[in-house]
Motif scaffolding. Sequence first.
Motif, PDB file in Angstrom:
ATOM      1  N   ARG A  11      45.010  49.228  38.818  1.00 45.75           N
ATOM      2  CA  ARG A  11      44.948  48.425  37.595  1.00 45.75           C
ATOM      3  C   ARG A  11      44.915  46.924  37.873  1.00 45.75           C
ATOM      4  O   ARG A  11      44.114  46.214  37.259  1.00 45.75           O
ATOM      5  CB  ARG A  11      46.104  48.803  36.671  1.00 45.75           C
ATOM      6  CG  ARG A  11      46.027  48.168  35.316  1.00 45.75           C
ATOM      7  CD  ARG A  11      47.197  48.562  34.437  1.00 45.75           C
ATOM      8  NE  ARG A  11      48.421  48.037  35.032  1.00 45.75           N
ATOM      9  CZ  ARG A  11      49.484  48.763  35.345  1.00 45.75           C
ATOM     10  NH1 ARG A  11      49.507  50.026  35.105  1.00 45.75           N
ATOM     11  NH2 ARG A  11      50.537  48.215  35.887  1.00 45.75           N
ATOM     12  N   ARG A  15      41.948  44.347  36.574  1.00 37.31           N
ATOM     13  CA  ARG A  15      42.226  43.165  35.759  1.00 37.31           C
ATOM     14  C   ARG A  15      41.639  41.917  36.424  1.00 37.31           C
ATOM     15  O   ARG A  15      41.101  41.043  35.743  1.00 37.31           O
ATOM     16  CB  ARG A  15      43.731  43.007  35.554  1.00 37.31           C
ATOM     17  CG  ARG A  15      44.279  44.034  34.590  1.00 37.31           C
ATOM     18  CD  ARG A  15      45.762  43.918  34.345  1.00 37.31           C
ATOM     19  NE  ARG A  15      46.178  42.566  34.081  1.00 37.31           N
ATOM     20  CZ  ARG A  15      47.240  41.992  34.646  1.00 37.31           C
ATOM     21  NH1 ARG A  15      47.975  42.655  35.508  1.00 37.31           N
ATOM     22  NH2 ARG A  15      47.570  40.766  34.336  1.00 37.31           N
ATOM     23  N   HIS A  81      43.050  46.316  27.918  1.00 39.48           N
ATOM     24  CA  HIS A  81      42.381  47.621  27.930  1.00 39.48           C
ATOM     25  C   HIS A  81      41.386  47.716  26.774  1.00 39.48           C
ATOM     26  O   HIS A  81      40.211  48.035  26.968  1.00 39.48           O
ATOM     27  CB  HIS A  81      43.450  48.715  27.845  1.00 39.48           C
ATOM     28  CG  HIS A  81      42.954  50.068  27.512  1.00 39.48           C
ATOM     29  ND1 HIS A  81      42.228  50.829  28.393  1.00 39.48           N
ATOM     30  CD2 HIS A  81      43.086  50.818  26.383  1.00 39.48           C
ATOM     31  CE1 HIS A  81      41.936  51.986  27.834  1.00 39.48           C
ATOM     32  NE2 HIS A  81      42.442  51.990  26.615  1.00 39.48           N
ATOM     33  N   THR A 129      36.298  48.866  33.860  1.00 42.92           N
ATOM     34  CA  THR A 129      37.664  48.360  34.017  1.00 42.92           C
ATOM     35  C   THR A 129      38.513  48.740  32.816  1.00 42.92           C
ATOM     36  O   THR A 129      39.704  48.990  32.957  1.00 42.92           O
ATOM     37  CB  THR A 129      37.691  46.831  34.202  1.00 42.92           C
ATOM     38  OG1 THR A 129      37.089  46.207  33.072  1.00 42.92           O
ATOM     39  CG2 THR A 129      36.989  46.419  35.468  1.00 42.92           C
ATOM     40  N   ASP A 133      42.540  50.549  32.971  1.00 41.82           N
ATOM     41  CA  ASP A 133      43.632  49.570  32.950  1.00 41.82           C
ATOM     42  C   ASP A 133      44.604  49.774  31.794  1.00 41.82           C
ATOM     43  O   ASP A 133      45.253  48.840  31.355  1.00 41.82           O
ATOM     44  CB  ASP A 133      43.084  48.144  32.960  1.00 41.82           C
ATOM     45  CG  ASP A 133      42.291  47.788  31.719  1.00 41.82           C
ATOM     46  OD1 ASP A 133      42.040  48.682  30.910  1.00 41.82           O
ATOM     47  OD2 ASP A 133      41.923  46.616  31.574  1.00 41.82           O
TER      48      ASP A 133
END
Length: 158
Positions: A11, A15, A81, A129, A133
């Motif tokens: 994660r 980010r 997210h 992503t 995340d």
Amino acid sequence: MPHFPVNHPARPLYRILSGLVGVYILVFGVWGVAETIGDPLFARSSTWALGLRTNLAFSLASVIFGIVLIIGASRRSNLGHYMNLTAGVVFLVTSILMMSVLQTDANFLNFSMSTVVVSMLFGLILFGTGLYDKVGPAEHAEAELERRKHPVADAHRR
């Protein structure tokens, strides 16, 4: 119901990746505003910034979008997210729509094919992503690990 991994080990990397995309978009937007200041908002000139064709409207939108992405990447909550998922879809849809009107007068953001490709790439990165995340309590992450180690799951892996 879709399953998003909670507290994925990579994660922080995701980010950082979405933050770098946001920084590039912000720098592109600022550079584009500096290049197109004084031009009409939706000009169709051959103004380029960081390898992408732009106009004042697209540059201003990029500044706003870059700031939003950087804010989303800097938060340690699910805000990033949801922002990455949404931004990924927005980038993908915008690139497809702008590609369909590339050689017409409806190309109001002054896209070129390189801008379409970069927008699609950023859309895929941000959407990817956003998939990994998601933040949750430690209990959710432990429950997910236990579910993966369940005997029925082991039987399906053979």
